[in-house]
Design a protein around this motif. Structure first.
Motif, short mmCIF file in Angstrom:
data_model
loop_
_atom_site.label_atom_id
_atom_site.label_comp_id
_atom_site.label_asym_id
_atom_site.label_seq_id
_atom_site.Cartn_x
_atom_site.Cartn_y
_atom_site.Cartn_z
N LEU A 127 26.60 -5.86 10.86
CA LEU A 127 25.60 -6.19 11.86
C LEU A 127 24.36 -6.78 11.21
CD1 LEU A 127 24.66 -6.07 14.81
CD2 LEU A 127 23.84 -3.74 14.37
N TRP A 128 23.95 -6.25 10.07
CA TRP A 128 22.80 -6.80 9.34
C TRP A 128 23.07 -8.25 8.95
CZ3 TRP A 128 22.16 -8.49 4.22
CH2 TRP A 128 20.83 -8.69 3.80
N LEU A 129 24.26 -8.53 8.46
CA LEU A 129 24.62 -9.90 8.10
C LEU A 129 24.64 -10.80 9.33
CD1 LEU A 129 27.54 -9.81 5.48
CD2 LEU A 129 25.31 -10.90 5.24
N ALA A 130 25.16 -10.28 10.43
CA ALA A 130 25.29 -11.08 11.65
C ALA A 130 23.94 -11.51 12.19
CB ALA A 130 26.07 -10.31 12.71
N ALA A 146 23.25 0.94 4.21
CA ALA A 146 24.59 0.40 4.40
C ALA A 146 25.05 -0.21 3.08
CB ALA A 146 24.60 -0.66 5.50
N PRO A 147 26.28 0.07 2.67
CA PRO A 147 26.75 -0.41 1.36
C PRO A 147 27.37 -1.80 1.44
CG PRO A 147 28.35 1.09 2.29
CD PRO A 147 27.23 0.99 3.30
N PHE A 148 27.23 -2.55 0.35
CA PHE A 148 27.92 -3.83 0.15
C PHE A 148 28.59 -3.80 -1.22
CE2 PHE A 148 24.91 -5.10 3.38
CZ PHE A 148 25.60 -6.05 4.13
N SER A 201 26.83 6.36 -16.70
CA SER A 201 25.75 5.36 -16.89
C SER A 201 25.82 4.23 -15.86
CB SER A 201 25.83 4.77 -18.31
OG SER A 201 25.69 5.78 -19.28
N ILE A 202 26.18 4.57 -14.63
CA ILE A 202 26.18 3.58 -13.56
C ILE A 202 24.84 3.65 -12.83
CG2 ILE A 202 27.25 2.87 -11.38
CD1 ILE A 202 29.86 4.04 -12.38
N PRO A 203 24.06 2.57 -12.79
CA PRO A 203 22.76 2.60 -12.12
C PRO A 203 22.90 2.56 -10.61
CG PRO A 203 23.21 0.39 -12.91
CD PRO A 203 24.35 1.25 -13.39
N GLU A 204 21.86 3.00 -9.92
CA GLU A 204 21.86 2.92 -8.46
C GLU A 204 21.86 1.47 -8.02
OE1 GLU A 204 18.66 3.92 -4.95
OE2 GLU A 204 18.88 5.40 -6.57
N ALA A 205 22.55 1.18 -6.92
CA ALA A 205 22.69 -0.19 -6.45
C ALA A 205 21.33 -0.79 -6.07
CB ALA A 205 23.62 -0.23 -5.24
N THR A 206 21.20 -2.10 -6.22
CA THR A 206 19.98 -2.81 -5.86
C THR A 206 19.83 -2.86 -4.35
OG1 THR A 206 20.18 -4.20 -7.83
CG2 THR A 206 18.77 -5.01 -6.05
N THR A 207 18.62 -2.60 -3.86
CA THR A 207 18.34 -2.71 -2.43
C THR A 207 18.00 -4.15 -2.09
OG1 THR A 207 17.48 -0.44 -2.37
CG2 THR A 207 16.89 -1.90 -0.54
N ILE A 208 18.66 -4.69 -1.09
CA ILE A 208 18.42 -6.07 -0.70
C ILE A 208 17.70 -6.13 0.64
CG2 ILE A 208 20.43 -6.90 -1.99
CD1 ILE A 208 21.97 -7.10 0.61
N THR A 209 16.91 -7.18 0.81
CA THR A 209 16.17 -7.36 2.06
C THR A 209 16.42 -8.73 2.69
OG1 THR A 209 14.25 -8.15 0.79
CG2 THR A 209 14.33 -5.79 1.36
N LYS A 260 22.81 -2.49 -1.52
CA LYS A 260 22.60 -1.66 -0.35
C LYS A 260 21.44 -2.20 0.45
CE LYS A 260 19.69 1.92 -2.59
NZ LYS A 260 19.44 1.25 -3.89
N VAL A 261 21.51 -2.00 1.78
CA VAL A 261 20.44 -2.47 2.66
C VAL A 261 20.03 -1.30 3.56
CG1 VAL A 261 22.10 -3.34 4.36
CG2 VAL A 261 19.76 -4.22 4.33
N GLU A 262 18.74 -1.11 3.73
CA GLU A 262 18.25 -0.01 4.53
C GLU A 262 18.52 -0.30 6.00
OE1 GLU A 262 14.17 2.63 5.32
OE2 GLU A 262 14.18 0.98 3.85
N VAL A 263 19.08 0.70 6.71
CA VAL A 263 19.40 0.54 8.13
C VAL A 263 18.80 1.70 8.93
CG1 VAL A 263 21.50 -0.79 7.75
CG2 VAL A 263 21.62 1.70 7.76
#
Length: 400
Positions: free
Chosen positions: A291-294, A341-343, A252-260, A397-400
């Motif tokens: 790199l996304w954070l940077a 990319a996972p966080f 019962s673990i949901p898929e991670a939220t996508t962040i933008t 997670k963030v789309e790359v």
């Protein structure tokens, strides 16, 4: 009190001041305090040099040199004996152990060189690394990002067992009148089961190489052993974490939220994650996530994360350390034909427990590489990984 001792106390206080300022995002003040910290370190080195010059005389220096030389020789003898035992249990090549080597390795208090002692260790299945050589292996490990350094490590003498785990409690103290019973409550316990797995690899070593009895086999092969151990441990630690990204219907673990945007990361730190984990929280990601954070800026077009002023090779976001793993270790996840990319955000030490059984064990065989005129060095590590507090980590997670 010595001047150096006073300066050491001042250094400890100044370092704490720098960390507090950085935690509060007062970067300019933190940089100024960091400069003061550098000056204190320099003054301490000068004070130590002066004190050493003032109080040490030639005889003490001579004694120290002799002691260091003796210690170095003991380590060398211990390593040499270890290599002979591991690479040739029957002790027929290159040559048997000398009395000095037996003393150095087995710490024999009576007559040296009792064959029974040597055989008894061999029949246990191999040789645990001596302390000096294990220290060398730990130094090699520092070249790689080891997630084991961020989790709770427990040594165990059992191949399986149960471990008490943390659960959220809803306890509150209640008032009571004089000479009346104190209100009662209860505590909920939980536990996790662990199983130790045996993991190993084999490395070839030529007879020409081991013919030199002075060689330290861990120095020569240590980097390969360290890299293999770190990769194996990281993979085991990441297995339950990766389920937080893709989701797992079985548990019962949901898929991670996508962040933008960075605001979603703020939400994970300050809202999604329970406040009890905030102070020890860290952010784990891969190269693409870093790199996304940077590339993110705030409203004033300033970078959202900055170098750690006390450790320039580390970066922080809102005061939280960012641990960056290679893409080869923590690859992006493909979900519905999109790459993410996972966080992982939270307290890894509370989330996972790493159960370790003994240290690294080595054994050899001359039969596997008989045609190649060499030995096979077998390295085995034994451990198990268990999620002990599922509330301590959240994933994005963030789309790359």
């Amino acid at each position: 009190m010595k001047k150096s001792d006073e300066l050491k106390q001042a250094i400890s206080g100044k370092k704490l001041e720098v960390e507090n300022l950085q935690q509060k995002m007062r970067i300019e003040d933190a940089l100024k305090a960091a400069e003061e910290l550098k000056k204190l370190n320099a003054e301490c080195k000068i004070a130590l040099a002066l004190e050493e010059s003032e109080f040490e005389n030639f005889s003490k220096q001579e004694k120290t040199c002799a002691t260091n030389s003796t210690a170095t020789d003991a380590v060398k003898l211990r390593n040499r004996a270890f290599n002979k035992l591991v690479l040739n249990p029957l002790r027929t090549f290159p040559e048997p152990l000398t009395d000095e080597e037996k003393h150095a390795y087995f710490n024999v208090s009576g007559s040296p060189g009792q064959p029974g002692q040597i055989e008894s260790i061999n029949t246990k299945g191999g040789y645990l690394l001596p302390q000096e050589q294990m220290a060398q292996l730990q130094e090699f490990r520092k070249d790689f990002v080891a997630l084991k350094d961020y989790v709770n490590v427990v040594s165990t003498n059992y191949t399986s067992g149960r471990w008490a785990t943390y659960t959220q409690q809803d306890l509150e103290f209640q008032s009571f009148a004089e000479m009346t019973d104190i209100p009662e409550s209860d505590v909920t316990f939980a536990e996790a089961t662990y199983t130790i797995s045996d993991m190993g690899l084999i490395l070839p070593i030529s007879n020409q190489l081991i013919a030199d009895a002075d060689i330290d086999i861990i120095s020569f092969m240590g980097r390969q052993l360290a890299e293999g151990a770190v990769k194996t441990e990281n993979k085991a630690i990441l297995t339950p974490l990766e389920k937080l990204i893709t989701g797992d219907t079985a548990t019962s673990i949901p898929e991670a939220t996508t962040i933008t945007s960075y605001k979603s990361l703020n939400t994970a730190l300050w809202k999604t994650l329970d406040g009890v984990y905030y102070n020890s929280a860290k952010i784990f990601t891969n190269q693409d996530g870093f790199l996304w954070l940077a590339n993110l800026d705030d409203a004033q077009n300033k970078p959202l994360f900055v170098p750690d002023v006390t450790e320039p090779n580390k970066y922080r976001y809102r005061g939280k350390e960012i641990v960056v793993l290679p893409n080869t270790t923590l690859p992006n996840k493909t979900i519905s034909s999109k790459s993410y990319a996972p966080f992982f955000v939270g307290d890894m030490r509370s989330y996972l427990t790493f159960f370790e059984r003994q240290g690294m064990e080595l054994a050899t065989s001359s039969e596997l590489f008989f045609k190649k005129y060499g030995y096979a060095l077998r390295a085995v590590i034994r451990f198990g990984v268990v999620v002990t507090d599922s509330n301590a980590m959240t994933a994005l997670k963030v789309e790359v």
